[in-house]
Design an enzyme around this catalytic site. Structure first.
Site, PDB file in Angstrom:
ATOM      1  CG  LEU A   1       6.022  -6.693  57.440  1.00 52.12           C
ATOM      2  CD1 LEU A   1       7.242  -5.990  57.505  1.00 52.12           C
ATOM      3  CD2 LEU A   1       5.902  -7.782  58.289  1.00 52.12           C
ATOM      4  N   PRO A   2       1.466  -5.302  59.100  1.00 50.75           N
ATOM      5  CG  PRO A   2      -0.047  -6.590  60.594  1.00 50.75           C
ATOM      6  CD  PRO A   2       1.452  -6.590  59.735  1.00 50.75           C
ATOM      7  CB  CYS A   3       2.345  -0.324  60.085  1.00 51.38           C
ATOM      8  SG  CYS A   3       2.161  -0.026  58.148  1.00 51.38           S
ATOM      9  CG  HIS A   4      -3.474  -1.862  58.266  1.00 53.63           C
ATOM     10  ND1 HIS A   4      -2.449  -2.537  57.890  1.00 53.63           N
ATOM     11  CD2 HIS A   4      -4.510  -2.603  58.546  1.00 53.63           C
ATOM     12  CE1 HIS A   4      -2.948  -3.859  57.668  1.00 53.63           C
ATOM     13  NE2 HIS A   4      -4.283  -3.694  58.140  1.00 53.63           N
ATOM     14  NE  ARG A   5      -4.115  -6.565  60.870  1.00 51.69           N
ATOM     15  CZ  ARG A   5      -3.707  -7.764  60.432  1.00 51.69           C
ATOM     16  NH1 ARG A   5      -2.403  -8.208  61.046  1.00 51.69           N
ATOM     17  NH2 ARG A   5      -4.018  -8.123  59.364  1.00 51.69           N
TER      18      ARG A   5
END
Length: 164
Positions: free
Chosen positions: A131-135
């Site tokens: 779940l790409p919260c780095h994006r």
């Protein structure tokens, strides 16, 4: 990516520490899906309690770090409801190599004025990278808070740019 379940931490079935280019990651499953991927620097472990879900997640993460995987297929088991769940579902749709602002993610989640609430959801994201919260970036495109630290956030974004 299949978002299922609602009570991971009540019954963790498998777990392991995996080495990665951004440091050790703790992977957890509830037997139905992956329910936790977190940064755990300074910790070493084994895969003694790894189930099939953990092993699949590990393989998919290894492929991601090699630039061979752009989408995760592992089932995800979330213990979130309401707005938080909607935000994480929308987060899962942010394409590889792209970024979105907190404001944009709030709008996609049905509440365009809830950028700060989106930030709170990102801080509590139980499944990093997949779940790409780095994006998720600040309004001006600047890198802002990340559980693994801003250097790891930058590494993940740079990795994705390299393999687009």
């Amino acid at each position: 990516m299949d978002l299922i379940g609602d009570a991971c931490y009540a019954s963790i079935m498998g777990k392991m520490i995996m080495r990665s280019p951004v440091g050790p990651l703790m992977l957890s499953s509830d037997g139905k899906g992956i329910c936790g991927i977190s940064f755990c620097s300074g910790y070493e472990g084994t895969d003694e309690e790894a189930d099939e879900i953990i092993l699949q997640a590990k393989q998919e993460l290894e492929e991601y770090f090699l630039g061979k995987r752009k989408k995760f297929t592992i089932a995800i088991s979330l213990d979130k409801e309401g707005f938080a769940r909607t935000v994480l579902e929308q987060l899962a749709l942010v394409p590889y190599g792209c970024t979105v602002t907190y404001c944009e993610l709030a709008g996609r989640s049905g509440n365009p004025k809830a950028a700060r609430a989106v930030g709170a959801v990102m801080r509590s994201n139980p499944i990093a990278i997949v779940l790409p919260c780095h994006r998720v970036v600040g309004k001006s495109g600047n890198l802002t808070g990340f559980a693994g630290g801003l250097e790891i956030k930058k590494q993940l974004l740079d990795l994705e740019k390299r393999f687009i």
